[in-house]
Design an enzyme around this catalytic site. Structure first.
Site: not given
Ligand code: NAP
Length: 287
Positions: A125, A58, A102
């Site tokens: 997200d 990422k 994460q």
């Protein structure tokens, strides 16, 4: 729908590169006007090697399009309260546009509590309940990256959704539920399936658009697919050290109109939509 003698295997990596080029041009224009670069903060708790490798990917993707990224690496003993403090700090940092924690998190830390603590404007997200609620209401929001990537694929392949029968296998908060909502908002008629669904093969055979987000290797067989259907394989499982998708990709050849491969399919689009969400958070922040 007529049969598709030639199934198109979607080049998700190619699409992702196209989108990333477009985004890097947008960022270039911002920089040329003396603005700072967009910035994504990634938070990793613990030392899971797969998570560390995802984070690395990422950050590399950010760098390639001119986006900043900052990393907060926390030890696996980190408590929920300590993680919440880090999030508070990132929430109030005006130079951070997007925050990604994460998953999975170590035991003792609730993923829902953490998602709720991220400022909805920085929740790239799309897992904060405010964004989930806005998605349900059909209001502008950060949409989870994998479903957003799937919608881009369907759009770029001009898949008709209005009035189409869509079948989604899987009902997770991160893929199955949001993609069902997005398809419904695009005026498809959506059937959601899960582990208790009866006659799954027959339900799948009704689909003009079939999304498999399960994690069961090659669950979807060729004869589950209606000729001319668009098939999106989200699943990734490891079998004898090899990555395998939810769809028997060879079995659907000659039946599906398009199919995403389990490698270079949905995966690169997921990261790309993370970048897109961060860029839109940055532009909202500037405004
Ligand atoms: P998840 O939370 O484990 O959900 C799996 C879903 O599949 C559940 O709703 C489950 O039903 C359903 N299911 C399990 N076995 C089934 C069966 N035999 N028949 C029908 N439904 C079944 O998984 P997820 O997070 O949504 O991820 C799904 C897959 O996508 C995983 O392989 C994951 O690695 C992959 N993934 C890939 C990307 C990417 O970017 N490529 C991104 C996210 C996820 P119940 O609800 O009844 O248990």
């Amino acid at each position: 729908m007529p049969p598709s003698p030639q199934t198109v295997v979607v080049d998700g990596l190619g699409l992702a590169q196209e989108m990333r080029k477009e985004m890097s041009e947008v960022i270039g224009r911002h920089l040329s006007q003396d603005r700072r670069a967009p910035c994504l903060a990634v938070v990793l708790v613990g030392d899971d090697p797969a998570s560390a490798s995802y984070i690395k990917g990422k950050r590399r993707a950010c760098k390639r399009i001119g986006m900043e990224s900052v990393e907060r690496k926390l030890p696996k003993e980190t408590t929920e309260a300590e993680l919440l403090e880090v999030l508070d700090e990132l929430n109030s940092d005006d130079t951070v546009d997007g925050i990604l924690v994460q998953l999975p998190l170590p035991g003792g830390i609730s993923a829902n509590t953490i998602a709720t603590a991220i400022d909805p404007a920085k929740d790239v997200d799309g897992l904060n309940p405010v964004n989930v609620g806005r998605l349900v209401l059909g209001e502008p929001c950060h949409v989870p990256c994998t479903p957003a990537g799937i919608m881009e694929i369907l759009e770029r392949f001009e898949t008709p959704l209005e009035g189409a029968q869509a079948v989604v296998i899987g009902r997770s908060a991160i893929v199955g539920k949001p993609i069902s909502l997005l398809l419904q908002q695009a005026n498809a008629t959506v059937t959601m399936c899960h582990s208790r669904t009866r006659d799954l093969a027959d339900v799948c055979r009704t689909a003009d658009v079939l999304i498999a987000a399960v994690g069961v290797p090659k669950l979807v067989k060729g004869d589950w697919v209606k000729p001319g259907a668009s098939v999106i394989d989200v699943g990734v499982s490891s079998v004898d050290g090899e990555l395998v998708g939810d769809v028997d990709t060879e079995g659907v050849q000659g039946r599906a109109k398009i199919v995403t491969p389990h490698r270079r399919g949905v995966g690169p689009m997921t990261i790309t939509l993370l970048l897109a969400n961060t860029l839109s958070a940055y532009e909202a922040n500037l405004a």
